[in-house]
Motif scaffolding. Sequence first.
Motif, PDB file in Angstrom:
ATOM      1  N   GLY A 160       0.810  -1.219   0.000  1.00  0.00           N
ATOM      2  CA  GLY A 160       0.000   0.000   0.000  1.00  0.00           C
ATOM      3  C   GLY A 160       0.837   1.260   0.000  1.00  0.00           C
ATOM      4  O   GLY A 160       2.013   1.253  -0.374  1.00  0.00           O
ATOM      5  N   ASP A 161       0.207   2.332   0.440  1.00  0.00           N
ATOM      6  CA  ASP A 161       0.860   3.638   0.462  1.00  0.00           C
ATOM      7  C   ASP A 161       1.499   3.895   1.819  1.00  0.00           C
ATOM      8  O   ASP A 161       1.273   3.164   2.789  1.00  0.00           O
ATOM      9  CB  ASP A 161      -0.165   4.733   0.160  1.00  0.00           C
ATOM     10  CG  ASP A 161      -0.794   4.570  -1.217  1.00  0.00           C
ATOM     11  OD1 ASP A 161      -0.057   4.201  -2.144  1.00  0.00           O
ATOM     12  OD2 ASP A 161      -2.010   4.794  -1.353  1.00  0.00           O
ATOM     13  N   THR A 162       2.293   4.959   1.880  1.00  0.00           N
ATOM     14  CA  THR A 162       2.948   5.355   3.123  1.00  0.00           C
ATOM     15  C   THR A 162       2.559   6.786   3.456  1.00  0.00           C
ATOM     16  O   THR A 162       2.589   7.663   2.590  1.00  0.00           O
ATOM     17  CB  THR A 162       4.481   5.264   3.003  1.00  0.00           C
ATOM     18  OG1 THR A 162       4.844   3.953   2.567  1.00  0.00           O
ATOM     19  CG2 THR A 162       5.152   5.562   4.336  1.00  0.00           C
ATOM     20  N   PHE A 163       2.192   7.003   4.701  1.00  0.00           N
ATOM     21  CA  PHE A 163       1.835   8.334   5.169  1.00  0.00           C
ATOM     22  C   PHE A 163       2.919   8.851   6.106  1.00  0.00           C
ATOM     23  O   PHE A 163       3.288   8.184   7.069  1.00  0.00           O
ATOM     24  CB  PHE A 163       0.492   8.311   5.893  1.00  0.00           C
ATOM     25  CG  PHE A 163       0.146   9.616   6.570  1.00  0.00           C
ATOM     26  CD1 PHE A 163      -0.114  10.743   5.823  1.00  0.00           C
ATOM     27  CD2 PHE A 163       0.098   9.701   7.949  1.00  0.00           C
ATOM     28  CE1 PHE A 163      -0.424  11.949   6.436  1.00  0.00           C
ATOM     29  CE2 PHE A 163      -0.211  10.894   8.576  1.00  0.00           C
ATOM     30  CZ  PHE A 163      -0.472  12.025   7.821  1.00  0.00           C
ATOM     31  N   TYR A 164       3.444  10.044   5.796  1.00  0.00           N
ATOM     32  CA  TYR A 164       4.431  10.702   6.643  1.00  0.00           C
ATOM     33  C   TYR A 164       3.785  11.968   7.198  1.00  0.00           C
ATOM     34  O   TYR A 164       3.535  12.909   6.446  1.00  0.00           O
ATOM     35  CB  TYR A 164       5.671  11.124   5.845  1.00  0.00           C
ATOM     36  CG  TYR A 164       6.407  10.016   5.142  1.00  0.00           C
ATOM     37  CD1 TYR A 164       7.586   9.496   5.685  1.00  0.00           C
ATOM     38  CD2 TYR A 164       5.971   9.508   3.926  1.00  0.00           C
ATOM     39  CE1 TYR A 164       8.282   8.497   5.025  1.00  0.00           C
ATOM     40  CE2 TYR A 164       6.657   8.509   3.264  1.00  0.00           C
ATOM     41  CZ  TYR A 164       7.814   8.005   3.821  1.00  0.00           C
ATOM     42  OH  TYR A 164       8.510   7.015   3.176  1.00  0.00           O
ATOM     43  N   PRO A 165       3.479  12.016   8.481  1.00  0.00           N
ATOM     44  CA  PRO A 165       2.924  13.267   9.018  1.00  0.00           C
ATOM     45  C   PRO A 165       3.943  14.393   8.914  1.00  0.00           C
ATOM     46  O   PRO A 165       5.148  14.184   9.104  1.00  0.00           O
ATOM     47  CB  PRO A 165       2.614  12.921  10.475  1.00  0.00           C
ATOM     48  CG  PRO A 165       3.473  11.751  10.790  1.00  0.00           C
ATOM     49  CD  PRO A 165       3.629  10.986   9.512  1.00  0.00           C
ATOM     50  N   LYS A 166       3.469  15.585   8.582  1.00  0.00           N
ATOM     51  CA  LYS A 166       4.361  16.731   8.442  1.00  0.00           C
ATOM     52  C   LYS A 166       5.078  17.025   9.749  1.00  0.00           C
ATOM     53  O   LYS A 166       6.258  17.396   9.766  1.00  0.00           O
ATOM     54  CB  LYS A 166       3.553  17.963   7.992  1.00  0.00           C
ATOM     55  CG  LYS A 166       4.400  19.183   7.697  1.00  0.00           C
ATOM     56  CD  LYS A 166       3.534  20.318   7.158  1.00  0.00           C
ATOM     57  CE  LYS A 166       4.377  21.544   6.836  1.00  0.00           C
ATOM     58  NZ  LYS A 166       3.530  22.656   6.307  1.00  0.00           N
ATOM     59  N   VAL A 167       4.364  16.869  10.856  1.00  0.00           N
ATOM     60  CA  VAL A 167       4.951  17.013  12.183  1.00  0.00           C
ATOM     61  C   VAL A 167       4.946  15.641  12.841  1.00  0.00           C
ATOM     62  O   VAL A 167       3.907  14.979  12.900  1.00  0.00           O
ATOM     63  CB  VAL A 167       4.163  18.018  13.047  1.00  0.00           C
ATOM     64  CG1 VAL A 167       4.802  18.143  14.420  1.00  0.00           C
ATOM     65  CG2 VAL A 167       4.106  19.376  12.344  1.00  0.00           C
TER      66      VAL A 167
END
Length: 217
Positions: A158-165
Amino acid sequence: IKIGHTNRIESFNLVGGNWHDNLPLNNVKDKIYKKQAQSISEVETFDVVFDRARTFSTFAILNHNLKPGSTITLKVYEDFDKSTMISANTYQVHDDSIMFDDYQWEDQNFWFGVYTIDPYLKLNNNFIVFLSEVTATVIEVVVNNSSGVFRIGRLFIGDTFYPKVNMEFGAGIASNSSTSVEESLSGVEYFNKVDSHRTLEFTLPSLESHEASLLLS
């Protein structure tokens, strides 16, 4: 922190390899975490074939029993006939080092610095890699177990989510026990021992609107 999301499990077929009749490869598409596929030999190769070109950046094989020294090779192809390779990488499934903090002084591992007869109880049974975002139609997976046949569980692509903070201070890793204790009328305690599970608890600061949209899309 990195968070894998939106499993493309409904968008691909699995082809290849030799698997036990009662534990076929398609078991890794099942939502039941404990359901596994069992190989016939210690090295198996299978293809993940998407219905069309798909973009992904997280690859994981969960609930496996691969032993120390095992490797997983991922070959990513642009086209269905596998004539154009985008990338090929081999990963160690386990870190070869031993974390002595995980053992008590009475464990042989503590003194000798080697795995003993029950080495795999403390190993992570989830293989997870975060890749650069890539669009592909076929992923060739080569699983090379260091000793004997193996089992693998649910597959995640799947996809990867990187929070900005990043996550806030105060995150904690815990080992949660589900073991229950009952006491008889005579005062004798009986234990229903269940393996502990490691959990991570963390808090993310409020997301900006575009971050929330990215995660939910």
